[in-house]
Every structure is written in structure tokens, then in C-alpha cells.
Write an enzyme that holds these catalytic residues in place. Structure first.
Site, mmCIF file in Angstrom:
data_model
loop_
_atom_site.group_PDB
_atom_site.id
_atom_site.type_symbol
_atom_site.label_atom_id
_atom_site.label_comp_id
_atom_site.label_asym_id
_atom_site.label_seq_id
_atom_site.Cartn_x
_atom_site.Cartn_y
_atom_site.Cartn_z
ATOM 1 N N GLY A 95 0.874 -1.227 -0.078
ATOM 2 C CA GLY A 95 -0.079 0.015 -0.056
ATOM 3 C C GLY A 95 0.790 1.186 0.107
ATOM 4 O O GLY A 95 2.136 1.067 0.333
ATOM 5 N N CYS A 122 5.221 -6.471 1.406
ATOM 6 C CA CYS A 122 5.549 -5.112 1.314
ATOM 7 C C CYS A 122 5.020 -4.120 2.524
ATOM 8 O O CYS A 122 5.406 -4.376 3.786
ATOM 9 C CB CYS A 122 5.100 -4.427 -0.062
ATOM 10 S SG CYS A 122 6.139 -2.841 -0.167
ATOM 11 N N TYR A 123 4.158 -3.197 2.205
ATOM 12 C CA TYR A 123 3.442 -2.468 3.658
ATOM 13 C C TYR A 123 2.869 -3.404 4.596
ATOM 14 O O TYR A 123 3.033 -3.422 5.810
ATOM 15 C CB TYR A 123 2.456 -1.649 3.075
ATOM 16 C CG TYR A 123 1.700 -0.706 4.135
ATOM 17 C CD1 TYR A 123 2.240 0.086 4.652
ATOM 18 C CD2 TYR A 123 0.463 -1.120 4.461
ATOM 19 C CE1 TYR A 123 1.793 1.014 5.678
ATOM 20 C CE2 TYR A 123 -0.139 -0.429 5.533
ATOM 21 C CZ TYR A 123 0.437 0.639 5.996
ATOM 22 O OH TYR A 123 -0.191 1.464 7.051
ATOM 23 N N HIS A 209 7.733 -8.289 -4.035
ATOM 24 C CA HIS A 209 6.521 -8.699 -4.395
ATOM 25 C C HIS A 209 6.456 -9.871 -5.228
ATOM 26 O O HIS A 209 7.035 -10.050 -6.299
ATOM 27 C CB HIS A 209 6.256 -7.653 -5.428
ATOM 28 C CG HIS A 209 5.935 -6.439 -4.644
ATOM 29 N ND1 HIS A 209 4.401 -6.099 -4.180
ATOM 30 C CD2 HIS A 209 6.432 -5.268 -4.096
ATOM 31 C CE1 HIS A 209 4.375 -5.019 -3.630
ATOM 32 N NE2 HIS A 209 5.510 -4.233 -3.711
ATOM 33 N N GLU A 211 4.326 -11.616 -6.473
ATOM 34 C CA GLU A 211 3.039 -11.493 -7.278
ATOM 35 C C GLU A 211 3.561 -11.212 -8.707
ATOM 36 O O GLU A 211 2.947 -11.423 -10.066
ATOM 37 C CB GLU A 211 1.754 -10.701 -6.866
ATOM 38 C CG GLU A 211 2.016 -9.391 -6.657
ATOM 39 C CD GLU A 211 2.688 -8.963 -5.558
ATOM 40 O OE1 GLU A 211 3.309 -9.549 -4.895
ATOM 41 O OE2 GLU A 211 2.475 -7.809 -5.332
ATOM 42 N N ASP A 267 -16.853 -11.242 -22.784
ATOM 43 C CA ASP A 267 -17.654 -11.433 -21.562
ATOM 44 C C ASP A 267 -19.079 -11.766 -21.672
ATOM 45 O O ASP A 267 -19.587 -12.725 -20.831
ATOM 46 C CB ASP A 267 -17.548 -10.130 -20.593
ATOM 47 C CG ASP A 267 -16.135 -9.585 -20.455
ATOM 48 O OD1 ASP A 267 -15.102 -10.425 -20.588
ATOM 49 O OD2 ASP A 267 -15.829 -8.169 -20.305
ATOM 50 N N LYS A 411 -10.411 -11.340 -15.989
ATOM 51 C CA LYS A 411 -10.454 -11.556 -17.492
ATOM 52 C C LYS A 411 -9.853 -12.686 -17.914
ATOM 53 O O LYS A 411 -10.244 -13.396 -18.859
ATOM 54 C CB LYS A 411 -9.862 -10.304 -18.323
ATOM 55 C CG LYS A 411 -10.226 -10.269 -19.860
ATOM 56 C CD LYS A 411 -11.547 -9.589 -20.087
ATOM 57 C CE LYS A 411 -11.646 -8.937 -21.395
ATOM 58 N NZ LYS A 411 -12.862 -8.482 -21.525
#
Ligand code: XMP
Length: 556
Positions: A95, A122-123, A209, A211, A267, A411
Site C-alpha cells: 500500500g 511490502c506494506y 513482491h 506476485e 464477457d 479477464k
């Protein structure tokens, strides 16, 4: 301060955070009641507590890539939002705040008392360190980007990863001392404690991170957290989504009738197919051809749904009506409004006709994605729809309950489900196309039939050459724009006064930002010479090299 926005290269190979407003005009809605689409409590899941980091969504996606369902919950949401999900673990995201700033989000101690493992990123790690008695300070220099990491003691979290590895950092506040009871596992040039754990209390922290793709062992570390530490079985997959959603749709709809506005976008296509799998011919799809589609698009949609999947489909050729409504309209927002309003009129008429024929629909399928839900600030289960999903505002009497089978999906998961359901690649991988279609690409003037036809043919040439060059999937969008400008040229010894076609091709992860695509020169040359050779009305082709920001992707 952490998670400072830096110039981050693509964070993953195929992330496609859905842009909030693609395919809108085919999605009317007038909700009475809805299902939140979230898996049942029995589905193992890990909650990401969102402190506003730029990668929070990506964390949830990576967790799902590991086979564990994951949702974001805002850090300030009631605790019940987390406990009712019965999570197997909790991840505290990054964050933008500093743990020292006055209004910084705090760690809620209850999260540590739920009896499930907690991983701070992280944060999230700085919060754990700060609040549990460690030392967090602003470092003289921050770490942004690729960073070397030395693992001193792998512990449970980093076991099996190399002593020397690289990772992706984005922070200035730094953990200098781990809290009592914690082991410092790894460090970097700036961060003495870049990873820490208290294996007994099952609390973990990493400054980097995991991710993003630039942390090569990131996915492995997340996987260790999920399977070894949280004890997840990691069985969540597109196939299980299909099964779960089908059961859910059946439970919601019963023997009611359902209607779906099909646009040809991925979609609405996937949503319609899922509903058809669930309730068969209780579903009727309505495909409104507004005459603003690309070449052959209508034929492809009708072919796939009516002929291949045997989905009951009403195809309405409303192009004359749309053209009439667009007559004299030149201002972009006025075009959008006119198209949205006309769409609602046509759709309502079709719904009324169906009702007259004894097939009155109580339910409306909407292709809302998880990123739309997050963006609207609604969170799972909340019944708020972003205004832009209600094109032009729906009349009150269009009164449906919503069926939103994609409400929990990103998505790329929607695409995987589409493939799982047998949807052709051409529809699964279709680039986003705006609801108002080619009308907002005839810019600075009226979208007449003549101009739309020129644009449609030019666009067809561009698409054909881009597909032939194998670049279609790499581009977020590629299309042509036809400005209301003519220029002088000379063709076959004759002076011409023709249209200018603009080529626009961009790469992007989520349409929030975009870069102009570096298309190969020989491809550009082929496209331009085909356009000028095959299209009588065109005598000039130019390339748009504007990024977003400052430009937008569309010209209008
Ligand atoms: P911009 O042009 O704002 O577009 O950078 C971001 C993404 O949204 C799409 N877009 C629209 N989609 N109705 C839609 O359904 C619209 O009015 C609309 N305007 C832009 C655009 O194609 C891009 O993917």
C-alpha cells in the site's frame, strides 16, 4: 512509504485486468436482486486484505493461479467480511502509506487471532513488523525494481529457493529489525530484513513482491505459503468454476426465463454460454446488430451461438435505426448517448416481444467482471453497479434480476472458462471493442454509412495483416480511425482528394495506461499499400504514436 509508483514493466505474461468499460452498451441492467457469484464457504480460499497497493489485484490472481480461490477485502471492511469467507489464510497487501503517517491503515489484531496463517507483503510486512515490536524506518535510499536478495535462513517460507536470487521491490520504508519471536530470513542491499517469519504463530512477511513476474521464485513462495503453510489443496480451476457457476445459476434461476444481450465480446459470450449450459433453452440471447460492428462480426457471433451451440438467439438488424439516430450527431458523448438509448429501445422491444410470445424473462445476464466489482468499490456481495454499466440509465420498467456468472472472475479466467466451454479462439481472444463501435472511430464528424463502410474495410485490412503477422494477441487493441479530413494525393497520374486512415495499435494490461505498439515497418507498409490500393476513397495512411496518458486509446 512503500509501493511508490515506478515505471514497472509488464508485471505478468498474460494479465488482462479487464478494463472497466468495454462492451458496455450490450449490457442493460435494472436490478431487483442479484447473486454475488462467490464460491460457497466450502471452497478453500485465501483473503487478500487490500491496503491500496498497486499490485493487490495481482496477488489475488496469482493465488488463483496456484489453484486457490482468492478475493480482495478492503482493509477497513468489517471483520465479518473476512470471517464469513472462512479463509485458510490471509495475505496483507502492499500500500502507499507509511506506518508512521497519521492516517496510515493499522493492523487489526483480530486478523492474527483467526487461527490461520498470515503473510504480509511490502506494506503488509511493515505493518506486522511495526505493530509486533520490530523496527521500521525510512531508508536513506529506497529500493525500486529488480533487487538482489540473499537468503540467510530459508525457514518454512523460503525453503527450496536459492540462497542468491532476485526479486522485485518497491519501497522506501524498511524493516531494520524483525519483531521478537521472528527469524529474519533474507536481506538485500538496503533491507536487512527482506523476509521474516514466526513459524510457531504462523506469521510471515516479505518486503518484495512475489506476485510480479520479475520475482522469479515469487510464485513458488506463494505456492509454499498456500500449500505447505495454509494446507490448501489447490484444486480451484476453470473447470471447477464452470461446475460451481452452473450449480449456482440453476439454484438462482430455477425454471425462470433468462435474457442476455450478446455483443460478441468475450464477457457476454462466456456469460451466455455458462447460463445456457445451466438452464438450456430457458435462455434467449438477443444480438443487436447496430451496423457499427467490424466486418463479418455479426455473422461470426450468430454462427457460433445459433449454429454451433444451438443457443436460442434473436438477431436484430437495427443498423438503419442506429444510423437514423446518429444523423447530424458529431459530438462524441452525444454519439454514445444516442447509441446507448437506441440500444435500450431495441432491447426492450425484443424483451417485450418475447414476453408477448409467452417467454417473459425475469432474469438478465450481465458479463460483469471481478475488476468491475472491485473498481466500483462494491466488494463481493454488495449490490451496487457502476453507473457506466447501466448504459444511459435504464427505464424503471425494464425490471430484471441479474445473473452475473463472471462476477468473481478476472479477464484471463473468463478466457480460460470460454475455452473450457468450447468457445472458438476468435471469440475468446477478441480484442476489446467499445460498445458504440465504429461510430466513435469516425471522428470529428457524423458517422454516415459511407464513412463507416470505408472505416470497416480499412479496419478489416489492418486486422487481417496483424493476424497474419501473428501479433493479434500481443496487442491490447488494434484498429483504424477515420478523421473527418481529406487530403490531396496523386494516384495513377490523377489528383485525388481522399480520406486519411489512422492506424492505432496499443499494448496494455488493463486499458488504464497504454503504450503505442511498435509494429514492424514491413507490416505497416503492407497495410498502408493495401489500404491505398484496395480502397478507392483512401489516399493517405498515418500511424498514431500517442501513449495513454496523455492520449486515450480511442480518439473520441
Ligand atoms: P479510452 O479510450 O478511454 O478507452 O482509453 C479505454 C478502453 O475502453 C474502451 N472504451 C469504451 N468501451 N464504451 C465501451 O464499451 C465506450 O463508450 C468506450 N470508450 C472507450 C476502449 O476501447 C478501451 O478498451
Amino acid at each position: 512509504m512503500t509501493d511508490v509508483a515506478v515505471d514497472v514493466p509488464a508485471v505478468a505474461e498474460t494479465p488482462r485486468v479487464a478494463d472497466g468499460h468495454v462492451e458496455r452498451p450490450q449490457q442493460p441492467a435494472g436490478p431487483r436482486e442479484r447473486s454475488d457469484g462467490a464460491p460457497s464457504q466450502a471452497t478453500e480460499q485465501v483473503v487478500v486484505v487490500d491496503y491500496g497497493g498497486q499490485y493487490s489485484q495481482l496477488i489475488a490472481r496469482r493465488v488463483r493461479d496456484c489453484g486457490v480461490f482468492s478475493e480482495l477485502v478492503a482493509h477497513g471492511a468489517p471483520l465479518e467480511e473476512i470471517t464469513r469467507r472462512n479463509p485458510r489464510g490471509i495475505i496483507l497487501s502492499g500500500g502507499p502509506a507509511s506506518v508512521y503517517s497519521e492516517n496510515a491503515p493499522r493492523l487489526r489484531r483480530e486478523l492474527l487471532e483467526l487461527g490461520v496463517p498470515v503473510l504480509g507483503i511490502c506494506y503488509g510486512m511493515q505493518l506486522l513488523a511495526h505493530e509486533l515490536g520490530g523496527r521500521v524506518e525510512e531508508a536513506a535510499v529506497g529500493e525500486f525494481g529488480r533487487t538482489d536478495l540473499r537468503v540467510a535462513e530459508p525457514g518454512v517460507l523460503l525453503a527450496g529457493t536459492p540462497t542468491e536470487q532476485t526479486c522485485w521491490m518497491s519501497h522506501r520504508d524498511t524493516v531494520f529489525e524483525a519483531p521478537p519471536g521472528f527469524a529474519a530470513l533474507a536481506g538485500s542491499g538496503v533491507s536487512p530484513v527482506a523476509a521474516m517469519e514466526d513459524a510457531t504463530r504462523r506469521i510471515f512477511g516479505i518486503q518484495f513482491h512475489p506476485e510480479v513476474v520479475h520475482t522469479p521464485y515469487g510464485q513458488e513462495i506463494l505456492m509454499r505459503f498456500l500449500s505447505e503453510i495454509c494446507g490448501c489443496e489447490c484444486t480451484w480451476s476453470p473447470a471447477s468454476i464452470v461446475e460451481e457457476q452452473i450449480a449456482r445459476i440453476r439454484a438462482q434461476v430455477g425454471d425462470g426465463r433468462v435474457i442476455c444481450g450478446l455483443s460478441g465480446g468475450v464477457d457476454s459470450s462466456v456469460a451466455a454460454l455458462l447460463v445456457h449450459r445451466a438452464v438450456g433453452d430457458q435462455l434467449t440471447c438477443v444480438f443487436v446488430d447496430h451496423g457499427l460492428m467490424r466486418k463479418d462480426e455479426g455473422v461470426q457471433v450468430i454462427g457460433a451461438f445459433r449454429d454451433t451451440f444451438n443457443v436460442p438467439l434473436v438477431a436484430v438488424d437495427a443498423s438503419e435505426r442506429f444510423l437514423a439516430r446518429l444523423r447530424g450527431v458529431t459530438e462524441p458523448e452525444a454519439k454514445r448517448k444516442a447509441i446507448g438509448a437506441e440500444f435500450i429501445d431495441v432491447f426492450s422491444e425484443e424483451a417485450t416481444k418475447l414476453a408477448g410470445a409467452g417467454a417473459k424473462a425475469r432474469y438478465l445476464v450481465q458479463g460483469t467482471l471481478y475488476s468491475d466489482v472491485i473498481e466500483s468499490g462494491a466488494g463481493a456481495g454488495a449490490a451496487k453497479i457502476k453507473s457506466h454499466h447501466n448504459v444511459g440509465g435504464l427505464p424503471e420498467d425494464l425490471d430484471f434480476d441479474l445473473v452475473e456468472p463472471l462476477r468473481m472472475l478476472f479477464k484471463d479466467e473468463v478466457r480460460a472458462v470460454g475455452t473450457e466451454l468450447g468457445l472458438p479462439d476468435r471469440l475468446v481472444w477478441r480484442q476489446p471493442f467499445p460498445g458504440p463501435g465504429l461510430a466513435i472511430r469516425v471522428v470529428g464528424g457524423e458517422a454516415t454509412k459511407e464513412r463507416l463502410d470505408v472505416l470497416r474495410e480499412a479496419d478489416h485490412i489492418l486486422q487481417e495483416e496483424i493476424r497474419r503477422a501473428g501479433l493479434y494477441r500481443e496487442l491490447w487493441q488494434s484498429f483504424c480511425v477515420l478523421p473527418d479530413v481529406r487530403t490531396v494525393g496523386v494516384q495513377g497520374d490523377e489528383r485525388t482528394y481522399g480520406y486519411v486512415v489512422v492506424i492505432r495499435a496499443v499494448t496494455s494490461d488493463d486499458a488504464m495506461t497504454a503504450d503505442w505498439a511498435r509494429l514492424p515497418y514491413d507490416l505497416l507498409e503492407r497495410v498502408a499499400s493495401r489500404m491505398m490500393g484496395e480502397l478507392r476513397e483512401v489516399n493517405r495512411v498515418v500511424l498514431d504514436i500517442t501513449s495513454k496518458p496523455p492520449g486515450t486509446i480511442e480518439w473520441e
